[in-house]
Scaffold this motif. Structure first.
Motif, PDB file in Angstrom:
ATOM      1  N   SER A  46       6.036  12.506  36.806  1.00 24.51           N
ATOM      2  CA  SER A  46       5.329  11.823  37.894  1.00 24.51           C
ATOM      3  C   SER A  46       5.747  10.379  38.107  1.00 24.51           C
ATOM      4  O   SER A  46       5.292   9.749  39.062  1.00 24.51           O
ATOM      5  CB  SER A  46       3.821  11.845  37.610  1.00 24.51           C
ATOM      6  N   SER A  86       6.700  24.852  30.768  1.00 23.70           N
ATOM      7  CA  SER A  86       5.526  24.401  31.528  1.00 23.70           C
ATOM      8  C   SER A  86       5.783  23.063  32.202  1.00 23.70           C
ATOM      9  O   SER A  86       6.718  22.337  31.849  1.00 23.70           O
ATOM     10  CB  SER A  86       4.323  24.274  30.592  1.00 23.70           C
ATOM     11  N   TYR A  87       4.937  22.698  33.153  1.00 25.73           N
ATOM     12  CA  TYR A  87       5.089  21.411  33.832  1.00 25.73           C
ATOM     13  C   TYR A  87       4.750  20.257  32.893  1.00 25.73           C
ATOM     14  O   TYR A  87       5.264  19.145  33.028  1.00 25.73           O
ATOM     15  CB  TYR A  87       4.191  21.356  35.090  1.00 25.73           C
ATOM     16  N   HIS A  88       3.856  20.515  31.913  1.00 26.97           N
ATOM     17  CA  HIS A  88       3.368  19.429  31.054  1.00 26.97           C
ATOM     18  C   HIS A  88       4.214  19.217  29.804  1.00 26.97           C
ATOM     19  O   HIS A  88       4.264  18.113  29.255  1.00 26.97           O
ATOM     20  CB  HIS A  88       1.914  19.655  30.648  1.00 26.97           C
ATOM     21  N   ASP A 369      -6.137  19.226  34.938  1.00 35.54           N
ATOM     22  CA  ASP A 369      -5.178  18.296  34.380  1.00 35.54           C
ATOM     23  C   ASP A 369      -4.138  17.796  35.373  1.00 35.54           C
ATOM     24  O   ASP A 369      -3.740  16.632  35.332  1.00 35.54           O
ATOM     25  CB  ASP A 369      -4.456  18.930  33.180  1.00 35.54           C
ATOM     26  N   GLU A 370      -3.680  18.665  36.257  1.00 42.60           N
ATOM     27  CA  GLU A 370      -2.650  18.239  37.216  1.00 42.60           C
ATOM     28  C   GLU A 370      -3.110  17.025  38.019  1.00 42.60           C
ATOM     29  O   GLU A 370      -2.305  16.143  38.336  1.00 42.60           O
ATOM     30  CB  GLU A 370      -2.299  19.391  38.178  1.00 42.60           C
ATOM     31  N   ASN A 371      -4.395  16.985  38.355  1.00 42.89           N
ATOM     32  CA  ASN A 371      -4.913  15.889  39.174  1.00 42.89           C
ATOM     33  C   ASN A 371      -5.016  14.571  38.407  1.00 42.89           C
ATOM     34  O   ASN A 371      -5.217  13.511  39.014  1.00 42.89           O
ATOM     35  CB  ASN A 371      -6.286  16.251  39.744  1.00 42.89           C
ATOM     36  N   ARG A 373      -2.496  13.735  36.498  1.00 41.83           N
ATOM     37  CA  ARG A 373      -1.077  13.448  36.232  1.00 41.83           C
ATOM     38  C   ARG A 373      -0.274  13.393  37.527  1.00 41.83           C
ATOM     39  O   ARG A 373       0.878  13.798  37.588  1.00 41.83           O
ATOM     40  CB  ARG A 373      -0.512  14.516  35.290  1.00 41.83           C
ATOM     41  N   GLU A 374      -0.889  12.868  38.560  1.00 36.63           N
ATOM     42  CA  GLU A 374      -0.260  12.830  39.886  1.00 36.63           C
ATOM     43  C   GLU A 374       0.869  11.793  39.954  1.00 36.63           C
ATOM     44  O   GLU A 374       0.970  10.910  39.093  1.00 36.63           O
ATOM     45  CB  GLU A 374      -1.325  12.511  40.945  1.00 36.63           C
ATOM     46  N   TRP A 389       6.573  16.273  42.995  1.00 36.42           N
ATOM     47  CA  TRP A 389       6.385  17.572  42.345  1.00 36.42           C
ATOM     48  C   TRP A 389       5.018  18.162  42.686  1.00 36.42           C
ATOM     49  O   TRP A 389       4.825  19.375  42.606  1.00 36.42           O
ATOM     50  CB  TRP A 389       6.570  17.437  40.840  1.00 36.42           C
ATOM     51  N   MET A 390       4.063  17.300  43.100  1.00 33.19           N
ATOM     52  CA  MET A 390       2.778  17.765  43.626  1.00 33.19           C
ATOM     53  C   MET A 390       2.284  16.737  44.635  1.00 33.19           C
ATOM     54  O   MET A 390       2.716  15.586  44.631  1.00 33.19           O
ATOM     55  CB  MET A 390       1.752  17.959  42.503  1.00 33.19           C
TER      56      MET A 390
END
Length: 505
Positions: A46, A86-88, A369-371, A373-374, A389-390
């Protein structure tokens, strides 16, 4: 006369040489020392995209080292950068490879070299509690009971384990349909736990540590440090063994652990680790600022630190406000001024504070979690500067760095001013913590003392102007969000509602 002059010149040269060596020794000591630095946690995906594919990468981090140095940062924690499906990245497939979306091992080497030129240390996330199910060790182990990797993991053939509940509250056993047995995976079925009763596993982890130490990595942030075993004593014994090995390779190598628990469960880990994140203190600061109950925080901080250093005087607590597993602190506090108050408290504490990327511009984000790590927003007009990526749910016209830099009252400029003070005054990095009574639960007066220097950190979290006790004398105003320039105390001073003061007598 000529002989006396010659002797005098020689004396000057000797003294100059000595002073030069002394300065060099001090600089070297500063480079080696972990305690007191301000670290910045980066989710590489990010942060900054160097090649236009929309995904942050290691070259992108290297490009922004000058931004971080200018902010006042002198340490970086890289969230997982190893190969992962994974993305993380918290499920590693190969510990000796970099996630190809992030770059190459050469990119890491270059990042390390450029960071060290700027006296910035690099800690990387080392995830050794478990691997990915895509890791070659696990692939072989689940398919063949005779595999050399079979005992790298924990297995059972007892069908009753399906109903077990772990200390984490999860169902830790996952069915392996290939051999009709079960493997232990306390976090999630895609993260099988490693078997640390196997000496080969322990040696593998030491080999991996040496690989990155030899590359120049300064330390590891250790994920899930309390879950290596279900037994605390065995956990600590392992970390002692691991730490001793890492120090044998590089005596200055740092192990910072995630031990997410109460203070008394965390404290024993001071025997095996160099530093741990202070979760209880983060909770106390954010709740205290929100509820206007901060007067007693200095006492809690002092007691907290005394407990964490009881058996290891060199142990370094790591204060923070929130990280990649928690709702962002701006969501918790919901207010720019409260955000500044919380920052003024934790960034003037002893130890090694950690800033989660985007905290300095007031980024928001709550679970999932994604929110949290924006993408970091570098520019609200030129979107090419931001990762994609998001989609971001943040108000980019508020949190964009270019907007924050232009506003003298922004969170960014406040953080920068705080970090400059921290870096310039040893009392704020290394000094003792003492409480000064304010007679108001909503007002903090924290005295920081190092050798002959004394600095007061005063925060009024209430909506009322107040008078508080302060030792008589004239004070230099190092920071004041209400723009006072000089303060003279007759035993008391007046402070405004919402005022944040840092004073040097």
């Amino acid at each position: 006369m000529r002989k006396k002059l010659s002797s005098f010149i020689m004396l000057i040269l000797i003294v100059s040489l000595f002073l030069g060596c002394s300065r060099q020794a001090v600089a070297q000591k500063d480079q080696e020392n972990y305690d007191g630095r301000a670290f910045y946690e980066i989710f590489v995906r990010s942060f900054n995209d160097s090649n236009g594919d929309g995904i942050g990468d290691l070259k992108g981090v290297t490009e922004k080292l000058d931004y971080l140095k200018d902010l006042g940062i002198n340490g970086i924690w890289l969230m997982p950068i190893n190969d992962s499906p994974s993305y993380h990245g918290y499920d590693v497939t190969d510990y000796y490879k970099i996630n190809p979306q992030y770059g190459t091992m050469e990119d890491l080497k270059n990042l390390l070299a450029e960071a060290h030129k700027r006296d910035i240390k690099i800690l990387m996330d080392m995830v050794i509690n478990h691997t990915s199910t895509e890791n070659k060790w696990f692939k072989e182990a689940k398919a063949d009971k005779n595999s050399k990797y079979r005992d790298y993991y924990i297995w059972s053939t007892d069908v009753n384990v399906e109903n077990e509940i772990s200390k984490m509250g999860t169902k830790p056993w996952t069915k392996n349909t290939t051999l009709n047995d079960y493997y232990y995976s306390i976090f999630w079925e895609g993260m099988p736990d490693l078997n640390y009763d196997n000496k080969e596993v322990r040696q593998e982890m030491k080999n991996i540590a040496k690989y990155y130490e030899d590359l120049g990595v300064d330390g590891f942030r250790l994920d899930a440090a309390k879950w290596i075993y279900d037994d605390q004593d065995k956990n600590i014994q392992w970390w002692k063994e691991y730490n001793e090995y890492c120090k044998s390779v590089n005596k200055n190598f740092v192990l910072t652990g995630e031990v997410w628990d109460n203070l008394f469960a965390m404290a024993p880990y001071q025997e095996g680790l160099d530093s741990i994140f202070d979760f209880p203190l983060a909770d106390s600061i954010t709740k205290g600022v929100s509820g206007q109950s901060i007067e007693d925080l200095p006492t809690e901080i002092k007691d907290n630190y005394d407990t964490l250093k009881e058996k290891n005087k060199n142990f370094v607590p790591a204060p923070f406000l929130s990280n990649h597993d928690q709702n962002r602190v701006m969501d918790n506090l919901g207010d720019t001024e409260k955000m500044k108050m919380a920052a003024a408290i934790y960034l003037t504490l002893p130890g090694t504070p950690y800033i989660y990327y985007g905290e300095e511009v007031g980024m928001t984000g709550s679970k999932p979690d994604e929110n949290i790590r924006e993408p970091f927003i570098w520019d609200n007009k030129d979107a090419s500067k931001n990762t994609k990526w998001m989609e971001s749910t943040n108000d980019v016209d508020k949190v964009a760095l270019n907007v924050q830099k232009a506003d003298k009252d922004s969170i960014y400029n406040f953080y920068k001013e705080l970090l400059e003070l921290r870096n310039n005054y040893k009392a704020l990095r290394l000094g003792e913590v003492d409480k000064v009574e304010t007679n108001d639960s909503g007002i903090l007066n924290m005295k920081r003392t190092y050798e002959k220097d004394s600095i007061s950190v005063i925060v009024n979290s209430t909506s009322a102007d107040c008078k508080i006790p302060l030792e008589k004398g004239k004070y230099e105003v190092l920071l004041d969000n209400k723009d006072n320039k000089k303060i003279k105390s007759d035993g008391n001073i007046n402070i405004k509602a919402g005022e944040i003061l840092i004073l040097k007598k």
